[in-house]
Design a protein around this motif. Structure first.
Motif, PDB file in Angstrom:
ATOM      1  N   VAL A   1       0.857  -1.189   0.000  1.00 50.54           N
ATOM      2  CA  VAL A   1       0.000   0.000   0.000  1.00 50.54           C
ATOM      3  C   VAL A   1       0.896   1.243   0.000  1.00 50.54           C
ATOM      4  O   VAL A   1       1.776   1.391   0.867  1.00 50.54           O
ATOM      5  N   CYS A   2       0.687   2.148  -0.968  1.00 53.44           N
ATOM      6  CA  CYS A   2       1.502   3.366  -1.050  1.00 53.44           C
ATOM      7  C   CYS A   2       1.193   4.287   0.136  1.00 53.44           C
ATOM      8  O   CYS A   2       0.047   4.723   0.295  1.00 53.44           O
ATOM      9  N   HIS A   3       2.181   4.563   0.930  1.00 48.48           N
ATOM     10  CA  HIS A   3       2.014   5.491   2.054  1.00 48.48           C
ATOM     11  C   HIS A   3       3.382   5.797   2.684  1.00 48.48           C
ATOM     12  O   HIS A   3       4.381   5.157   2.343  1.00 48.48           O
ATOM     13  N   VAL A   4       3.403   6.769   3.574  1.00 42.43           N
ATOM     14  CA  VAL A   4       4.597   7.099   4.342  1.00 42.43           C
ATOM     15  C   VAL A   4       4.274   6.898   5.814  1.00 42.43           C
ATOM     16  O   VAL A   4       3.294   7.455   6.335  1.00 42.43           O
ATOM     17  N   HIS A   5       5.073   6.062   6.456  1.00 41.54           N
ATOM     18  CA  HIS A   5       4.962   5.961   7.911  1.00 41.54           C
ATOM     19  C   HIS A   5       5.665   7.185   8.494  1.00 41.54           C
ATOM     20  O   HIS A   5       6.843   7.442   8.203  1.00 41.54           O
ATOM     21  N   PHE A   6       4.929   7.947   9.331  1.00 48.71           N
ATOM     22  CA  PHE A   6       5.479   9.192   9.863  1.00 48.71           C
ATOM     23  C   PHE A   6       5.528   9.117  11.382  1.00 48.71           C
ATOM     24  O   PHE A   6       4.518   8.866  12.044  1.00 48.71           O
ATOM     25  N   GLY A   7       6.753   9.336  11.960  1.00 43.17           N
ATOM     26  CA  GLY A   7       6.932   9.266  13.403  1.00 43.17           C
ATOM     27  C   GLY A   7       7.660  10.490  13.939  1.00 43.17           C
ATOM     28  O   GLY A   7       8.511  11.071  13.262  1.00 43.17           O
ATOM     29  N   ILE A   8       7.306  10.870  15.151  1.00 46.90           N
ATOM     30  CA  ILE A   8       7.950  11.993  15.840  1.00 46.90           C
ATOM     31  C   ILE A   8       8.558  11.474  17.142  1.00 46.90           C
ATOM     32  O   ILE A   8       7.888  10.784  17.912  1.00 46.90           O
ATOM     33  N   SER A   9       9.827  11.824  17.393  1.00 50.93           N
ATOM     34  CA  SER A   9      10.511  11.288  18.571  1.00 50.93           C
ATOM     35  C   SER A   9      11.700  12.181  18.945  1.00 50.93           C
ATOM     36  O   SER A   9      12.109  13.042  18.157  1.00 50.93           O
ATOM     37  N   PRO A  10      12.267  11.966  20.131  1.00 51.13           N
ATOM     38  CA  PRO A  10      13.527  12.651  20.466  1.00 51.13           C
ATOM     39  C   PRO A  10      14.700  11.912  19.850  1.00 51.13           C
ATOM     40  O   PRO A  10      14.644  10.701  19.661  1.00 51.13           O
ATOM     41  N   ALA A  11      15.743  12.642  19.520  1.00 54.34           N
ATOM     42  CA  ALA A  11      16.963  12.012  19.008  1.00 54.34           C
ATOM     43  C   ALA A  11      17.880  11.748  20.193  1.00 54.34           C
ATOM     44  O   ALA A  11      18.609  12.625  20.636  1.00 54.34           O
ATOM     45  N   CYS A  12      17.820  10.559  20.752  1.00 51.77           N
ATOM     46  CA  CYS A  12      18.630  10.228  21.921  1.00 51.77           C
ATOM     47  C   CYS A  12      20.102  10.177  21.537  1.00 51.77           C
ATOM     48  O   CYS A  12      20.464   9.714  20.453  1.00 51.77           O
ATOM     49  N   ALA A  13      20.959  10.651  22.456  1.00 46.09           N
ATOM     50  CA  ALA A  13      22.395  10.651  22.189  1.00 46.09           C
ATOM     51  C   ALA A  13      22.929   9.234  22.236  1.00 46.09           C
ATOM     52  O   ALA A  13      22.426   8.378  22.958  1.00 46.09           O
ATOM     53  N   GLY A  14      23.973   8.997  21.468  1.00 42.69           N
ATOM     54  CA  GLY A  14      24.587   7.678  21.464  1.00 42.69           C
ATOM     55  C   GLY A  14      23.783   6.664  20.667  1.00 42.69           C
ATOM     56  O   GLY A  14      23.071   6.996  19.725  1.00 42.69           O
ATOM     57  N   LYS A  15      23.867   5.398  21.065  1.00 43.63           N
ATOM     58  CA  LYS A  15      23.183   4.321  20.339  1.00 43.63           C
ATOM     59  C   LYS A  15      21.674   4.475  20.455  1.00 43.63           C
ATOM     60  O   LYS A  15      21.136   4.630  21.541  1.00 43.63           O
ATOM     61  N   ASP A  16      21.017   4.454  19.339  1.00 47.19           N
ATOM     62  CA  ASP A  16      19.563   4.635  19.310  1.00 47.19           C
ATOM     63  C   ASP A  16      18.906   3.319  18.893  1.00 47.19           C
ATOM     64  O   ASP A  16      19.572   2.363  18.535  1.00 47.19           O
ATOM     65  N   GLY A  17      17.581   3.319  18.929  1.00 47.37           N
ATOM     66  CA  GLY A  17      16.842   2.116  18.553  1.00 47.37           C
ATOM     67  C   GLY A  17      15.661   2.447  17.658  1.00 47.37           C
ATOM     68  O   GLY A  17      15.088   3.533  17.735  1.00 47.37           O
ATOM     69  N   TRP A  18      15.299   1.486  16.809  1.00 47.18           N
ATOM     70  CA  TRP A  18      14.186   1.697  15.894  1.00 47.18           C
ATOM     71  C   TRP A  18      12.881   1.911  16.648  1.00 47.18           C
ATOM     72  O   TRP A  18      11.961   2.552  16.142  1.00 47.18           O
ATOM     73  N   TRP A  19      12.786   1.366  17.887  1.00 41.84           N
ATOM     74  CA  TRP A  19      11.562   1.502  18.673  1.00 41.84           C
ATOM     75  C   TRP A  19      11.320   2.945  19.149  1.00 41.84           C
ATOM     76  O   TRP A  19      10.207   3.284  19.503  1.00 41.84           O
ATOM     77  N   ILE A  20      12.388   3.767  19.152  1.00 48.48           N
ATOM     78  CA  ILE A  20      12.221   5.189  19.447  1.00 48.48           C
ATOM     79  C   ILE A  20      12.012   5.963  18.150  1.00 48.48           C
ATOM     80  O   ILE A  20      11.122   6.809  18.050  1.00 48.48           O
ATOM     81  N   ARG A  21      12.815   5.652  17.162  1.00 50.94           N
ATOM     82  CA  ARG A  21      12.759   6.356  15.879  1.00 50.94           C
ATOM     83  C   ARG A  21      11.380   6.260  15.220  1.00 50.94           C
ATOM     84  O   ARG A  21      10.907   7.205  14.584  1.00 50.94           O
ATOM     85  N   ARG A  22      10.694   5.159  15.391  1.00 52.49           N
ATOM     86  CA  ARG A  22       9.409   4.973  14.701  1.00 52.49           C
ATOM     87  C   ARG A  22       8.317   5.900  15.211  1.00 52.49           C
ATOM     88  O   ARG A  22       7.291   6.099  14.550  1.00 52.49           O
ATOM     89  N   GLY A  23       8.484   6.494  16.418  1.00 53.98           N
ATOM     90  CA  GLY A  23       7.510   7.452  16.933  1.00 53.98           C
ATOM     91  C   GLY A  23       7.143   7.205  18.382  1.00 53.98           C
ATOM     92  O   GLY A  23       7.005   6.054  18.812  1.00 53.98           O
ATOM     93  N   VAL A  24       7.006   8.308  19.158  1.00 54.77           N
ATOM     94  CA  VAL A  24       6.647   8.163  20.568  1.00 54.77           C
ATOM     95  C   VAL A  24       5.477   9.070  20.976  1.00 54.77           C
ATOM     96  O   VAL A  24       4.938   8.911  22.073  1.00 54.77           O
ATOM     97  N   ILE A  25       5.107  10.039  20.147  1.00 59.13           N
ATOM     98  CA  ILE A  25       3.931  10.880  20.441  1.00 59.13           C
ATOM     99  C   ILE A  25       3.002  10.862  19.238  1.00 59.13           C
ATOM    100  O   ILE A  25       3.412  10.596  18.114  1.00 59.13           O
ATOM    101  N   TRP A  26       1.740  11.172  19.477  1.00 58.79           N
ATOM    102  CA  TRP A  26       0.754  11.134  18.397  1.00 58.79           C
ATOM    103  C   TRP A  26       0.909  12.366  17.496  1.00 58.79           C
ATOM    104  O   TRP A  26       0.846  13.502  17.956  1.00 58.79           O
ATOM    105  N   PRO A  27       1.100  12.173  16.184  1.00 59.98           N
ATOM    106  CA  PRO A  27       1.359  13.298  15.268  1.00 59.98           C
ATOM    107  C   PRO A  27       0.109  14.018  14.770  1.00 59.98           C
ATOM    108  O   PRO A  27       0.235  15.124  14.227  1.00 59.98           O
ATOM    109  N   ALA A  28      -1.094  13.450  14.941  1.00 62.12           N
ATOM    110  CA  ALA A  28      -2.274  13.947  14.228  1.00 62.12           C
ATOM    111  C   ALA A  28      -2.543  15.436  14.451  1.00 62.12           C
ATOM    112  O   ALA A  28      -2.807  16.179  13.490  1.00 62.12           O
TER     113      ALA A  28
END
Length: 309
Positions: free
Chosen positions: A251-278
């Motif tokens: 399905v054509c779409h963009v997954h859009f996530g908003i999150s903090p950029a944690c210093a050092g090693k990061d994880g996809w579970w943060i990058r994918r989004g932590v607050i509701w963007p709507a």
């Protein structure tokens, strides 16, 4: 001013104030009286102390001229004391005086010279601002992340806060605000039988806005040439195109996530989004400028940088 000498009003060592007066040898002796309080303690340890004690002044000349001797001895006492004293408070034997800037009284401790780190902080010194040391700005322009006439999205998302922006494949995915590119994935490594999570986004771009917020878009069909980690971009600049890579289920779409950029090693579970963007998307779509930085900062203060989903 602090009390001179030390706590409880004690006089400095070497200065005594008993108020005692040296006794005369007898009536009419003519010997002058010199108060012991007027003489520094250091004078008594000096060979010339005999001149400072009136009961040792047996010179016939001084006895015959009692009246002039008293003012003369008073004038000589400071000079004799200066010649007798070998040390002063705060000066070690044979040493130089301690600079006044580090002298102390009972009420004011000695000041210490600043350390090099205090005057010139090390560029690698950790920041006290939190896990992310990125400088942030407010009042930045924010734009809707997909530039197309027909875009749909839902206020909710499965399992975690994010949203999916549904638009035709090939429509431009753009930078939400001014910032720096953090990560780019130009290869679709997702496999249904492989690990679920790290490669789910397929082709993707993560942008660290100058507001300190990370904006992440995935399932792209292509990442724009020249968009690489460390590159500066402006709000509305194209980063890629809507696609269906990763686990987009065709399905054509963009997954859009908003999150903090944690210093050092990061994880996809943060990058994918932590607050509701709507609610931010609603504002940007109408030309508004609602900023998510405060909510992202509050989330990070509460959760930090989780080490796992």
């Amino acid at each position: 001013m602090g009390r001179v000498g030390g706590p409880e009003g004690k006089r400095p060592e070497g200065v005594r104030g008993t108020g005692r007066t040296a006794p005369k040898s007898g009536p009419g002796s003519g010997r002058a009286m010199v108060t012991v309080a007027a003489l520094p303690h250091a004078c008594r340890s000096c060979p010339r102390y005999r001149l400072c004690q009136d009961d040792r002044m047996s010179s016939p000349t001084i006895s015959r001229r009692a009246r002039p001797a008293y003012p003369i001895l008073l004038l000589l006492a400071p000079v004799l004391a200066a010649g007798c004293a070998t040390t002063r408070p705060g000066v070690p034997d044979g040493g130089a005086p301690t600079p006044p800037s580090v002298w102390a009284t009972a009420d004011q401790p000695a000041s210490q010279p600043p350390t090099p780190e205090a005057t010139h902080p090390s560029p690698t010194a950790p920041s006290s601002a939190g896990p992310s040391a990125t400088a942030t700005r407010t009042g930045l322009k924010h734009v809707f992340p997909v530039r197309a006439d027909d875009v749909d999205y839902h206020p909710t998302h499965g399992a975690y806060p994010a949203t999916d922006l549904f638009a035709d494949c090939g429509e431009p995915f753009v930078a939400v605000t001014d910032g720096t590119v953090l990560e780019v994935s130009r290869v679709d490594r997702y496999r249904k039988r492989g690990p679920q999570g790290p490669d789910n986004g397929g082709l993707s771009v993560a942008l660290l806005g100058d507001d300190g917020v990370r904006y992440y878009g995935s399932h792209l069909s292509v990442v724009t040439s020249g968009v690489d980690a460390g590159v500066r971009v402006r709000a509305g600049q194209q980063l890629g195109k809507v696609g269906r890579t990763g686990n987009a289920n065709n399905v054509c779409h963009v997954h859009f996530g908003i999150s903090p950029a944690c210093a050092g090693k990061d994880g996809w579970w943060i990058r994918r989004g932590v607050i509701w963007p709507a609610r931010y998307l609603d504002s940007w779509r109408r030309g508004g400028n609602r900023e998510p930085a405060a909510e992202v900062t509050a989330w990070q203060r509460k959760h930090g940088c989780p080490k796992a989903p």
